[in-house]
Design an enzyme around this catalytic site. Structure first.
Site, PDB file in Angstrom:
ATOM      1  N   CYS A   1      -3.450   0.705   6.622  1.00 23.70           N
ATOM      2  CA  CYS A   1      -3.660  -0.121   7.811  1.00 23.70           C
ATOM      3  C   CYS A   1      -4.525   0.616   8.822  1.00 23.70           C
ATOM      4  O   CYS A   1      -5.388   0.031   9.461  1.00 23.70           O
ATOM      5  CB  CYS A   1      -2.324  -0.508   8.406  1.00 23.70           C
TER       6      CYS A   1
ATOM      7  N   ASN B   1       0.809  -1.231   0.000  1.00 27.53           N
ATOM      8  CA  ASN B   1       0.000   0.000   0.000  1.00 27.53           C
ATOM      9  C   ASN B   1       0.838   1.275   0.000  1.00 27.53           C
ATOM     10  O   ASN B   1       0.507   2.241  -0.669  1.00 27.53           O
ATOM     11  CB  ASN B   1      -1.011  -0.012   1.153  1.00 27.53           C
TER      12      ASN B   1
ATOM     13  N   GLU C   1       6.996   1.604  15.377  1.00 28.32           N
ATOM     14  CA  GLU C   1       7.955   2.223  14.472  1.00 28.32           C
ATOM     15  C   GLU C   1       7.927   3.726  14.728  1.00 28.32           C
ATOM     16  O   GLU C   1       6.949   4.255  15.254  1.00 28.32           O
ATOM     17  CB  GLU C   1       7.597   1.911  13.020  1.00 28.32           C
TER      18      GLU C   1
ATOM     19  N   GLU D   1       4.049  -4.825  12.307  1.00 30.02           N
ATOM     20  CA  GLU D   1       3.041  -3.778  12.072  1.00 30.02           C
ATOM     21  C   GLU D   1       1.971  -4.426  11.212  1.00 30.02           C
ATOM     22  O   GLU D   1       2.190  -4.661  10.021  1.00 30.02           O
ATOM     23  CB  GLU D   1       3.669  -2.595  11.326  1.00 30.02           C
TER      24      GLU D   1
HETATM   25  P1  NAD Z   1       0.730  -9.608   3.321  1.00 28.39           P
HETATM   26  O1  NAD Z   1       0.831 -10.055   4.725  1.00 28.39           O
HETATM   27  O2  NAD Z   1       0.036 -10.461   2.350  1.00 28.39           O
HETATM   28  O3  NAD Z   1       2.175  -9.358   2.701  1.00 28.39           O
HETATM   29  C1  NAD Z   1       3.120  -8.492   3.292  1.00 28.39           C
HETATM   30  C2  NAD Z   1       4.510  -8.924   2.896  1.00 28.39           C
HETATM   31  O4  NAD Z   1       4.791 -10.192   3.471  1.00 28.39           O
HETATM   32  C3  NAD Z   1       4.740  -9.080   1.393  1.00 28.39           C
HETATM   33  O5  NAD Z   1       6.028  -8.598   1.077  1.00 28.39           O
HETATM   34  C4  NAD Z   1       4.653 -10.582   1.205  1.00 28.39           C
HETATM   35  O6  NAD Z   1       5.354 -11.043   0.057  1.00 28.39           O
HETATM   36  C5  NAD Z   1       5.310 -11.078   2.472  1.00 28.39           C
HETATM   37  N1  NAD Z   1       4.958 -12.454   2.858  1.00 28.39           N
HETATM   38  C6  NAD Z   1       3.900 -13.194   2.479  1.00 28.39           C
HETATM   39  N2  NAD Z   1       3.930 -14.408   3.076  1.00 28.39           N
HETATM   40  C7  NAD Z   1       5.034 -14.412   3.877  1.00 28.39           C
HETATM   41  C8  NAD Z   1       5.576 -15.364   4.777  1.00 28.39           C
HETATM   42  N3  NAD Z   1       5.011 -16.550   4.989  1.00 28.39           N
HETATM   43  N4  NAD Z   1       6.692 -15.025   5.475  1.00 28.39           N
HETATM   44  C9  NAD Z   1       7.271 -13.802   5.310  1.00 28.39           C
HETATM   45  N5  NAD Z   1       6.796 -12.870   4.441  1.00 28.39           N
HETATM   46  C10 NAD Z   1       5.686 -13.172   3.746  1.00 28.39           C
HETATM   47  O7  NAD Z   1       0.089  -8.152   3.400  1.00 28.39           O
HETATM   48  P2  NAD Z   1      -0.325  -7.200   2.179  1.00 28.39           P
HETATM   49  O8  NAD Z   1      -1.574  -7.740   1.569  1.00 28.39           O
HETATM   50  O9  NAD Z   1       0.863  -6.948   1.324  1.00 28.39           O
HETATM   51  O10 NAD Z   1      -0.623  -5.832   2.941  1.00 28.39           O
HETATM   52  C11 NAD Z   1      -1.851  -5.495   3.459  1.00 28.39           C
HETATM   53  C12 NAD Z   1      -1.869  -5.682   4.965  1.00 28.39           C
HETATM   54  O11 NAD Z   1      -0.803  -4.936   5.551  1.00 28.39           O
HETATM   55  C13 NAD Z   1      -3.138  -5.155   5.586  1.00 28.39           C
HETATM   56  O12 NAD Z   1      -3.589  -6.058   6.562  1.00 28.39           O
HETATM   57  C14 NAD Z   1      -2.686  -3.854   6.249  1.00 28.39           C
HETATM   58  O13 NAD Z   1      -3.486  -3.440   7.303  1.00 28.39           O
HETATM   59  C15 NAD Z   1      -1.303  -4.196   6.674  1.00 28.39           C
HETATM   60  N6  NAD Z   1      -0.502  -2.988   6.886  1.00 28.39           N
HETATM   61  C16 NAD Z   1      -0.126  -2.662   8.164  1.00 28.39           C
HETATM   62  C17 NAD Z   1       0.598  -1.489   8.398  1.00 28.39           C
HETATM   63  C18 NAD Z   1       1.011  -1.083   9.796  1.00 28.39           C
HETATM   64  O14 NAD Z   1       1.895  -0.238   9.924  1.00 28.39           O
HETATM   65  N7  NAD Z   1       0.431  -1.616  10.846  1.00 28.39           N
HETATM   66  C19 NAD Z   1       0.938  -0.660   7.336  1.00 28.39           C
HETATM   67  C20 NAD Z   1       0.539  -1.032   6.054  1.00 28.39           C
HETATM   68  C21 NAD Z   1      -0.172  -2.212   5.842  1.00 28.39           C
END
Ligand code: NAD
Length: 463
Positions: free
Chosen positions: A269, A139, A443, A235
């Site tokens: 998020c 995002n 963070e 996060e």
């Molecule tokens: P996701 O968990 O699908 O992927 C995030 C990252 O993790 C990607 O780079 C992905 O390739 C990697 N990944 C996937 N499987 C993995 C594994 N088994 N081990 C290690 N890495 C792995 O999330 P997304 O769909 O990319 O992002 C959306 C989510 O992120 C939403 O839930 C959003 O709320 C959250 N988010 C949180 C914050 C925060 O600061 N709290 C900020 C932005 C987004």
């Protein structure tokens, strides 16, 4: 990719889709396991020298910020094409990332003197951890990467960074930019699918995992960390409530509520993901939100005037569609929106949903997209109870013409950031993190920096 200060090709390629067209527009490398080993080993080799000179690290971070800023014009269209956000917002993200570098460069790494007398001198110092494995979502790919690498590097760690497979391009270019500034191995950028993330978290080299993404992946990261007792910052997702207290005029807050929910096409998020309004406010609030939703320009982020771009990727587009369809089946009313826009790409109408309450997926789950449920309440305590009745706890907001009363209510929210008369108030000097399933650690600011260190007690006997 950037490994050990050099440009490295992948053996295979991965297509990147422009969400405005639904078509692949670029190819990026797919990192092999052997290449990941090289990146991890390079980071481990670079660590001892890098961790020795704080003044050099400060200088380098300043240079990183300046170099990123200088490249923002070229980077912004790439960010819009891979992520979908309007060009102006892409520029803001890049400039914000540059500013984060500059801010972080000036942070202190504290040394506290606990005791200094005839018996002993006891100091609390902060040591870097070693290699940090940093993993980011799609995002805000660039700024969230900088939230990790700037404090990691300032603290004296070295980094292996992996962006989401949906938005790898800016992060790979960031690697190219930093490659000319930081010593070889200090920052390595690799790209690939989800599997690459799992290889990183289970790799023996990193001592710290810094992860931003969904709750379900966060739990896998935590499980991978456990077997090696790696440190971690998580996060994760949110399902932020916004509560309107009965005294507030919906007209005065509707625009802020709207953008708190629909900024970045709702893919934040800590966006507002459910609104609790007093039953008397629901009608006028929905009217205002509906007018706004119908008036914003949704389109390709490259087109001038676009305010909301497409949803970033097909799985997420399907998820938002599914949650809205489910709400319809459960009797909710669609005040506006509720369907796909156009035939190309992943555009979805900004959607306001009423006649809905807790227990429906669109309210209980994180939609992470352009669909906002407005839920009536009659009693403020009950609204707070329902806002808290979730595993999520990222942030939340309370809206009122009486800030004191709103602050008192906001402090009852079980979340990391409790906002009053605003939402999405994130800044480099303010810690950001989640309660409950929304995360572990924070963070940003000095607190975020300390997460990339561990305490060392230096205790010198004097007698
Ligand atoms: P996701 O968990 O699908 O992927 C995030 C990252 O993790 C990607 O780079 C992905 O390739 C990697 N990944 C996937 N499987 C993995 C594994 N088994 N081990 C290690 N890495 C792995 O999330 P997304 O769909 O990319 O992002 C959306 C989510 O992120 C939403 O839930 C959003 O709320 C959250 N988010 C949180 C914050 C925060 O600061 N709290 C900020 C932005 C987004």
């Amino acid at each position: 990719m950037t490994i050990d200060g050099k440009a490295v090709r992948g053996e295979k390629q991965l297509g990147v889709i422009n969400p405005a067209t639904g078509a692949v527009f670029a190819q990026v490398p797919e990192c092999t396991r052997a290449q990941l080993d090289e990146a991890m080993n390079a980071a481990a080799r670079a660590f001892p020298a890098w961790s020795r000179d704080l003044a050099q690290r400060r200088r380098v971070l300043q240079e990183c910020g300046a170099a990123l800023q200088a490249r923002s014009e070229g980077l912004a269209p790439l960010l819009t094409q891979e992520q979908g956000k309007p060009l102006q917002k892409a520029t803001q993200e890049i400039m914000g990332a540059a500013m984060w570098f500059q801010y972080t460069a000036g942070l202190e790494i504290p040394v506290e003197v606990l005791q200094d007398d005839a018996l002993a001198r006891i100091e609390i110092r902060r040591r870097p951890l070693g290699v940090v494995a940093a993993i980011t979502p799609w995002n805000y790919p660039l700024i969230l990467a900088v939230w990790k690498i700037a404090p990691s590097l300032l603290a004296g760690n070295t980094v292996v960074l992996k962006p989401s497979p949906f938005t790898p391009i800016n992060t790979l270019v960031l690697g190219e930019i930093l490659r000319d500034i930081v010593p070889p191995g200090v920052i390595n950028v690799v790209s690939g699918g989800d599997e690459l993330g799992a290889w990183m978290t289970s790799h023996p080299v990193p001592r710290k995992l810094s992860f931003t993404g969904s709750v379900s992946t966060g739990k896998k990261v935590a499980a991978a960390a456990a077997s090696d007792l790696k440190r971690m910052t998580l996060e994760l997702g949110g399902n932020d409530p916004a509560i309107l207290l009965p005294d507030v005029d919906p007209k005065t807050v509707a625009t802020k509520i709207f953008w708190g929910a629909f900024e970045n096409c709702g893919q934040i998020c800590s966006a507002i993901k459910r609104v609790y309004a007093h039953e008397k406010q629901v009608g006028p609030l929905v009217e205002e939100l509906t007018t706004l939703a119908r008036s914003v320009k949704v389109g390709d982020g490259m087109e001038a005037g676009t305010q909301i771009g497409p949803i970033n990727n097909e799985p997420q587009f399907r998820r938002v569609t599914e949650l809205v369809e489910d709400a319809k089946k459960r009797g909710a009313k669609i005040a506006t929106g509720g369907k796909r826009l156009g035939e190309r790409g992943y555009f979805y109408e900004p959607t306001i949903v009423t006649g809905i309450s807790d227990g429906v997926r669109l309210v209980d789950e994180e939609q992470f997209g352009p669909a906002l449920p407005v839920i009536p309440y009659t009693d403020v305590d009950d609204a707070v109870r329902r806002a808290n009745a979730t595993h999520y706890g990222l942030s939340g907001s309370v809206w009122s013409s009486d800030p004191e009363r709103a602050t008192e209510v906001a402090s009852q929210l079980e979340c990391g950031s409790a906002w009053v008369n605003q939402h999405l108030a994130v800044a480099p000097n303010v810690p950001f993190g989640g309660a409950k399933w929304s995360g572990i650690g924070v963070e940003n600011g000095p607190w975020g920096l300390l997460g990339f260190t561990e305490i060392q007690v230096v205790n010198v006997a004097r007698s």
